[in-house]
Structure formats: structure tokens, C-alpha cells
Design an enzyme around this catalytic site. Structure first.
Site, PDB file in Angstrom:
ATOM      1  N   ARG A  95       1.113   3.810  -3.139  1.00 56.78           N
ATOM      2  CA  ARG A  95       0.183   5.176  -3.185  1.00 56.78           C
ATOM      3  C   ARG A  95       1.766   6.531  -3.247  1.00 56.78           C
ATOM      4  O   ARG A  95       0.649   7.075  -3.037  1.00 56.78           O
ATOM      5  CB  ARG A  95      -0.951   4.563  -1.498  1.00 56.78           C
ATOM      6  CG  ARG A  95      -1.776   3.798  -2.113  1.00 56.78           C
ATOM      7  CD  ARG A  95      -2.864   3.817  -0.803  1.00 56.78           C
ATOM      8  NE  ARG A  95      -3.687   2.514  -0.642  1.00 56.78           N
ATOM      9  CZ  ARG A  95      -4.596   2.979  -0.689  1.00 56.78           C
ATOM     10  NH1 ARG A  95      -5.489   3.945  -0.505  1.00 56.78           N
ATOM     11  NH2 ARG A  95      -5.409   1.504  -0.192  1.00 56.78           N
TER      12      ARG A  95
ATOM     13  N   ASP B 291      -5.615  -9.782  -8.100  1.00 55.45           N
ATOM     14  CA  ASP B 291      -5.147  -9.141  -9.071  1.00 55.45           C
ATOM     15  C   ASP B 291      -4.362  -8.548  -9.578  1.00 55.45           C
ATOM     16  O   ASP B 291      -3.945  -8.849 -11.000  1.00 55.45           O
ATOM     17  CB  ASP B 291      -6.353  -8.167  -8.933  1.00 55.45           C
ATOM     18  CG  ASP B 291      -6.450  -7.277  -7.626  1.00 55.45           C
ATOM     19  OD1 ASP B 291      -5.163  -8.101  -7.007  1.00 55.45           O
ATOM     20  OD2 ASP B 291      -7.218  -6.452  -6.896  1.00 55.45           O
TER      21      ASP B 291
ATOM     22  N   GLU C 270       1.160  -0.879  -0.304  1.00 56.80           N
ATOM     23  CA  GLU C 270      -0.183   0.182  -0.283  1.00 56.80           C
ATOM     24  C   GLU C 270       0.845   1.653   0.223  1.00 56.80           C
ATOM     25  O   GLU C 270       0.218   2.025  -0.633  1.00 56.80           O
ATOM     26  CB  GLU C 270      -0.788   0.250   1.376  1.00 56.80           C
ATOM     27  CG  GLU C 270      -1.873  -0.901   1.495  1.00 56.80           C
ATOM     28  CD  GLU C 270      -2.917  -1.473   0.229  1.00 56.80           C
ATOM     29  OE1 GLU C 270      -3.507  -0.253  -0.909  1.00 56.80           O
ATOM     30  OE2 GLU C 270      -3.766  -2.115   0.139  1.00 56.80           O
TER      31      GLU C 270
ATOM     32  N   GLU D 179     -12.613   0.448 -10.483  1.00 59.32           N
ATOM     33  CA  GLU D 179     -11.715  -0.078 -11.541  1.00 59.32           C
ATOM     34  C   GLU D 179     -12.472  -0.083 -12.752  1.00 59.32           C
ATOM     35  O   GLU D 179     -11.951   0.387 -13.627  1.00 59.32           O
ATOM     36  CB  GLU D 179     -11.728  -1.546 -10.821  1.00 59.32           C
ATOM     37  CG  GLU D 179     -10.658  -1.730 -10.033  1.00 59.32           C
ATOM     38  CD  GLU D 179     -10.970  -1.434  -8.310  1.00 59.32           C
ATOM     39  OE1 GLU D 179     -12.268  -0.803  -8.341  1.00 59.32           O
ATOM     40  OE2 GLU D 179      -9.939  -1.248  -7.920  1.00 59.32           O
TER      41      GLU D 179
END
Ligand code: DMJ
Length: 659
Positions: free
Chosen positions: A294, A423, A290, A558
């Protein structure tokens, strides 16, 4: 024996199959107490006979009067008791979605106390009631809201329906009326001729759509600035904030969005905070993945867009502090790093990391090496890819969801998804190949093989409308479950096709794009839930089922991301219209009038979507950025031949071929 003459009629309205039967059962009850003769013997038969006798003694007029009164009371009772109507609606939804399982115990939706306080106080307008009635009819077929309304834009429909009142959620308000006004005014500014393209008729006030995105960003930023400045996340309902890493996550995630949206004032304020307040010298545990996608990603892209070395220096600082994560027996990184102490560790309950997390940090670390000429960052992440490339336990190129940091082997074998925990592995195979100038063939091979695996094992059609969807596999058993997260795939497929991969990838991208749009369009709020289950049995009424626990929407990007790619490459304007529709629904159901947008618990209840009181940083970092790029007519605004977006929507340059 007590002599009681008693005649009772109970007209009961109430449902016991809902989430909390005891508290949610309501009654409309009429009791007529007679005075005639008769011995109470506690027998039901006696009561019935006695009542019947009394009833027969009444004149026809009296009987009609009583029946009429009872009917009137019933109708009034139902119409005026909101909890009764709510039960009717709730039951209809439960029955539709849970089928035969409606009476089984259900998992209660998480509804914080705050939500209960925030129920709407102002009665709804008639137009809303009509709208809900239309929603209740359910979505038997494919929905295109624009087409269903006779191919007029939403804005035109708003005009006919009139304005909505303020919906007060007590702690804060979601101002629906203001939004509609803004949209109407915006749409009315420009009179754009109707355009026919690929059978899709529409009005396209492009400039105003861009401005609507900027307005949305300003509104989100207003809340963040006022109640959460320098903190990780805004809690817009309680006008407070949440901390995750304590590093100003939202502010950093949003830097390049402000630059792209040309919000100069906001950008300058944020930049001042980065230069004066942001310090990574802190005794905090951060999640490697993360904070890479980010923070490191956000700083690197802002450096590229602005040329300001402040951001590169900060990127180098955080990148270096994250490196201890790779000090593991297998070189597969731990999930967590203490950036102040320089120590790293797995989660408390396991020594596994998730596969998506360890294989979706490569774009950022590779770029950091290129910029700093320090090869250690790239070496660490490349080693992870090389190990994963060779691992046993894949099925037709599909990877399991976990990998052990000691052994370096996959764990929890036999479970395959393109959703959570796997994913972005697939996304980064393609994007690393693009970033590196399409030379690293192992990455491409893994990507192409994985797509074959998807087609062979996970791709199915729903019933009745034959929507193409990507399900999951668990030990050979197929599940028609699809996370909203999977909606990155149409965009990634389209990107691959644009970069020379087979045209059939684009065809699949278009099919999946339609499915992802339907995940929004078939919901009563027009917003997608977190997870859907597709129906596959012939004769199903609708394509999509949503379990009670899956009805939340976290403002995820998404689908908007994929709409951006699909529009860029096809120029089919329906993708823009779908995006516009989604933006309007975010404004309608998630905008908090005092500033910010909130995640919601229930996309199936337009009357009470139930705010969760959290604005995720990716709403500013990704969702709004992709909206803006979708509506922009400038293909040179972050050309997809020059940039590759990381999984948090931070654009990084495609390396010059000489390298
Ligand atoms: C983001 O942090 C990234 O897009 C990630 O790849 C998946 N989850 C969120 C958005 O949904």
C-alpha cells in the site's frame, strides 16, 4: 379444587430457530374466557372437550364472525409487526442456507451496538417491497440482472420503479435517492444507440460511467477529508477514524487513483500532506506486506505517474526502514517491523509468516532497487523467491499457507488455497516475470506448474448451473469453499494469456469471471460475500451457499479488477455492464450520505445490510481505480504492455528489455 371455567385459544406466531430465540419470538395471541359450567381438573382433555362444547353451542353466524376476526387479527398482526416479518425472512434464508443444520447452534454475526442504532427509520417505498419479494424467490438459475429485466439498463429500471426514500441509519444516512437521481441524470445526458456485441444488448453511456466513478471517489474522499484526514482509515458511520500504522494509509493508497481520475485539487491537497506531515520516523510496528503493497507501492507508482521526486524520496525512506524484516535466520522475513527502532519480529503467537505475505513484496522492492540503483532491496526479495522455489511441501506447484522464519520451511503442510494467505503468491509469480521482461524462467515455470495444480486439485463445477470454481484442499479432502479474494485469478489468467501464455488460460479466465460475477448477482444486495460455498450435489437448488459468518462485504476489489482485465483483452461489453451493476450496488448499500462508504455485515439483507463503520484504504486505492479503468475507452491509460499492477492496484513500469 378450584372451579375455573376457562377456554383458551392461543394462536402463536414465532420462530425459535433463529439466532436469539428468546428475544426474537413474537406472539399473536387470542384468549377467549368462558363462563359456563365445568370443573377445572387441570386436564387438557377437559379443556378441549369444554371448548368444543361451547363452540358447538354458537350459531353459524357467531362462529363465522369469530373465525373471520381471528383470521383478520392474524393477518394484521403479521403485516404490521416488523420483527415477525423479519423472522419469516430470516428463517427462509437460514433454512435455505443451512439445510438440515438450521437448528444447530449458529455463530452469531458480529453486529456492533452501533448497527442496532442505525436501523432504517423511514418506511420503505412499495417498489422496494416488490424488489425484496423478487429477491426472496431466490436465485435458482444463473442471474444476469440486466437480461432478467428484459435487457434494459439498470437506469431504465430505476425510472420505472420510482425513487427510494432516504434510509436513515441514525448516526449517518445512506442516501439512496440521491444516488439514483445522479445515475438517472447521468444516463439521460447522452443518448447512445444500442449496441449488439456477442449477443449482449445494452446502452453504454461511457462518459457518464467514468463520471460516476469520479463522483464515488469524491464522495469517499469527502468523508475521509472531513473526519479522518491524515489517519489510516475512515469510520464513516461514527464520523471518526481508525489507526493501524498511523501513516495516513488511505491517503497514500489513494494518491495514484486521484492522479488517474484527474482529480487535481484532491491530489494537490494530499501531496501537500505528504510533503509536510508524512514522517516514517515513528516508533510504530507495521506489517511488512501491507505497508509494502500500500505505502511503498503507492509512493512508487505516484512517482512514476507524476515524475515528482517527493514520492521517490518517501518510497526510499519507507523501503529502507522495512529492510530489518529480512534479518532472520532463514532470510524469510518477519511479518512486523518497527520502522522507528529498526527492529523486526514475528507475530506474538508464532514464528511463522504467511506465504502470500513474503512472496508478494517483490515487485515493489525490485522496482525500488532499479530506481535507486541500490541492489540490496532486490537482493533481499529475490532470495525469498529462490528459497520458496526450491522448498519441499508443495503439491503440484500449490504452496501451503505458512512458512517458518527460523527454519525457512513450509509449515501447516497439506492445506492449499488460492484465497487468503496464498493468493498473491500466484499473482506475483506471473507479474514478476512480466516486470522483468519475461526472462526469469523459474518464475514462469512455477506459475505454469501451479496452474496445473489448480486444474488438477481445486477446479470443480457447481450444481445446478455448472459454474467453474476454485475450492480448497485440506489433507487430501476437497472443500467447495471459495474466498472472494480468489477473484483476482480471472484477471491474472487473462494477463498471462495476453503476454503469450496458452489461450486456454483465457478460456478459464472467462469461466471464472462468470462465477465471480454470479457471487454478486445471486446475492439479494447484488454484492458478493467474503466467502461462498458452492453446491456440488446433483439437484441442488442454487449454486452458492453463504454461511452466516461469511456474509460481509469489505468493498474489496478483486472482481472489479478482473472485469477490467477481461474487458481490456476481450472488449466484450458485458464485463463493463457487470461492473456498472456492481458500482450501483455499492452506491445503493454502502454509501454513507455524510461522506465515505462503509463495509457491511450482511449482503443477503437489502433492507438492513448492517454497516460495519469502516472504509478500507483499498476501496480508494484499488476498487474505484479498477472501476475507472474498466469504463475508460483509452487503452493507453496504463497500457498493460507498459505497466504491471501490484497487488494493491499500483501500476509499476514493465522494465525496458535492455535491462
Ligand atoms: C488488498 O490489500 C490487496 O489486494 C491484497 O492482495 C488482498 N487484500 C486486499 C484487497 O482485498
Amino acid at each position: 379444587m378450584t372451579e375455573t371455567k376457562h377456554c383458551a385459544y392461543d394462536f402463536t406466531v414465532g420462530w425459535a430457530g433463529d439466532m436469539n430465540p428468546s428475544s426474537r419470538t413474537d406472539f399473536v395471541s387470542l384468549t377467549l374466557t368462558g363462563q359456563g359450567s365445568g370443573i377445572y381438573n387441570n386436564s387438557k382433555q377437559w379443556t378441549r372437550q369444554s371448548c368444543w362444547r361451547k363452540w358447538k353451542l354458537l350459531s353459524r353466524l357467531q362462529r363465522n364472525l369469530i373465525l373471520f376476526t381471528v383470521a383478520l387479527m392474524l393477518v394484521c398482526g403479521i403485516a404490521t409487526n416488523p420483527s415477525v416479518t423479519e423472522h419469516f425472512r430470516g428463517l427462509a434464508v437460514v433454512a435455505k442456507e443451512e439445510g438440515d443444520h438450521a437448528l444447530k447452534p449458529v455463530i452469531h454475526e458480529v453486529q456492533p451496538e452501533l448497527d442496532k442504532l442505525n436501523r432504517p427509520l423511514v418506511p420503505e417505498s412499495p417498489s422496494e417491497k416488490q424488489k425484496r419479494a423478487a429477491h426472496k424467490r431466490g436465485p435458482p438459475g444463473l442471474q444476469n440482472r440486466l437480461q432478467k429485466k428484459g435487457n434494459v439498463s439498470d437506469t431504465q429500471v430505476e425510472k420505472e420503479e420510482g425513487e427510494k426514500p432516504l434510509v436513515n441509519w441514525r448516526v449517518a444516512m445512506i442516501d439512496q435517492a440521491t444516488e439514483r437521481r445522479t445515475a438517472k441524470e447521468a444516463a439521460n445526458k447522452v443518448d447512445v444507440p444500442e449496441v449488439e456485441q456477442e449477443g449482449h444488448s445494452h446502452k453504454e453511456p461511457e462518459v457518464d460511467r467514468l463520471e460516476a466513478v469520479r463522483d464515488a471517489f469524491r464522495h469517499a474522499w469527502k468523508g475521509y477529508k472531513e473526519f479522518a484526514w491524515g489517519k489510516d482509515e475512515l469510520r464513516p458511520m461514527s464520523k471518526s477514524y481508525g489507526e493501524w500504522f498511523g501513516l495516513g494509509l488511505t491517503l497514500i493508497d489513494a494518491l495514484d487513483t486521484m492522479w488517474i481520475l484527474n482529480l487535481k485539487k484532491e491530489f494537490e491537497e494530499a501531496k501537500t500532506w505528504v510533503s509536510t506531515e508524512l514522517s516514517f520516523d515513528k516508533d510504530v510496528d507495521v506489517n511488512l506486506f501491507e505497508s509494502t503493497i500500500r505505502i511503498l507501492g503507492g509512493l512508487l507508482s505516484t512517482y512514476h505517474l507524476t515524475g515528482d521526486t517527493l514520492f521517490l524520496d518517501k518510497a526510499k525512506d519507507i523501503g529502507t526502514r522495512l529492510m530489518p524484516a529480512f534479518n532472520t535466520p532463514s532470510k524469510i522475513p518477519y511479518s512486523d517491523v518497527n520502522i522507528g527502532k529498526g527492529t523486526a519480529h514475528p507475530p506474538r503467537w508464532t514464528s511463522d509468516s504467511t506465504v502470500a505475505e513474503v512472496t508478494s513484496i517483490q515487485l515493489e522492492f525490485r522496482e525500488l532497487s532499479r530506481l535507486t540503483q541500490d541492489t540490496r532491496y532486490q537482493a533481499a526479495v529475490d532470495e525469498v523467491m529462490q528459497k520458496v522455489h526450491k522448498l519441499e511441501g508443495k503439491q503440484d506447484g500449490l504452496v501451503p499457507m505458512f512458512i517458518n522464519t527460523n527454519s525457512g520451511q513450509f509449515t501447516h503442510l497439506g492445506m492449499f488455497t488460492l484465497g487468503a494467505r496464498a493468493d498473491s503468491y500466484y499473482e506475483y509469480l506471473l507479474k514478476q516475470w512480466i516486470q522483468g521482461g519475461k526472462k526469469e524462467t523459474a518464475l514462469l515455470e512455477d506459475y505454469l506448474q501451479a496452474l496445473e495444480g489448480v486444474k488438477k486439485n481445486l477446479l470443480k463445477k457447481s450444481s445446478p448451473n455448472r459454474l467453474t470454481f476454485v475450492g480448497e484442499l485440506s489433507h487430501g479432502r476437497f472443500s467447495p469453499k471459495m474466498d472472494h479474494l480468489v477473484c483476482f485469478l480471472p484477471g491474472t489468467l487473462a494477463l498471462g494469456a495476453h503476454h503469450g501464455l496458452p489461450a486456454e488460460h483465457m478460456e478459464l479466465a472467462k469461466q471464472l469471471m462468470e462465477t465471480c460475477y454470479q457471487m454478486y448477482a445471486q446475492m439479494e444486495t447484488g454484492l458478493s460475500p467474503e466467502i461462498v460455498h458452492f453446491n456440488m450435489h446433483e439437484g441442488s437448488i442454487g449454486d452458492v451457499d453463504v454461511k452466516l459468518a461469511d456474509r460481509h462485504n469489505l468493498l474489496r476489489p478483486e472482481t472489479v479488477e478482473s472485469l477490467f482485465y477481461l474487458y481490456r483483452f476481450t472488449k466484450d461489453r458485458k464485463y463493463r455492464d457487470w461492473g456498472w451493476e456492481i458500482l450501483q450496488n455499492f452506491n445503493k448499500y454502502t454509501k454513507v450520505s455524510t461522506g465515505g462508504y462503509t463495509s457491511i455485515n450482511n449482503v443477503r439483507d437489502p433492507e438492513y445490510p448492517s454497516p460495519r463503520d469502516k472504509m478500507e484504504s483499498f476501496f480508494l486505492g484499488e476498487t474505484l481505480k479498477y472501476f475507472y479503468l474498466l469504463f475508460s475507452d483509452d487503452p493507453e491509460l496504463l497500457s498493460l504492455d507498459k505497466y504491471v499492477f501490484n497487488t494493491e492496484a499500483h501500476p509499476l513500469p514493465i522494465w525496458p528489455t535492455a535491462q
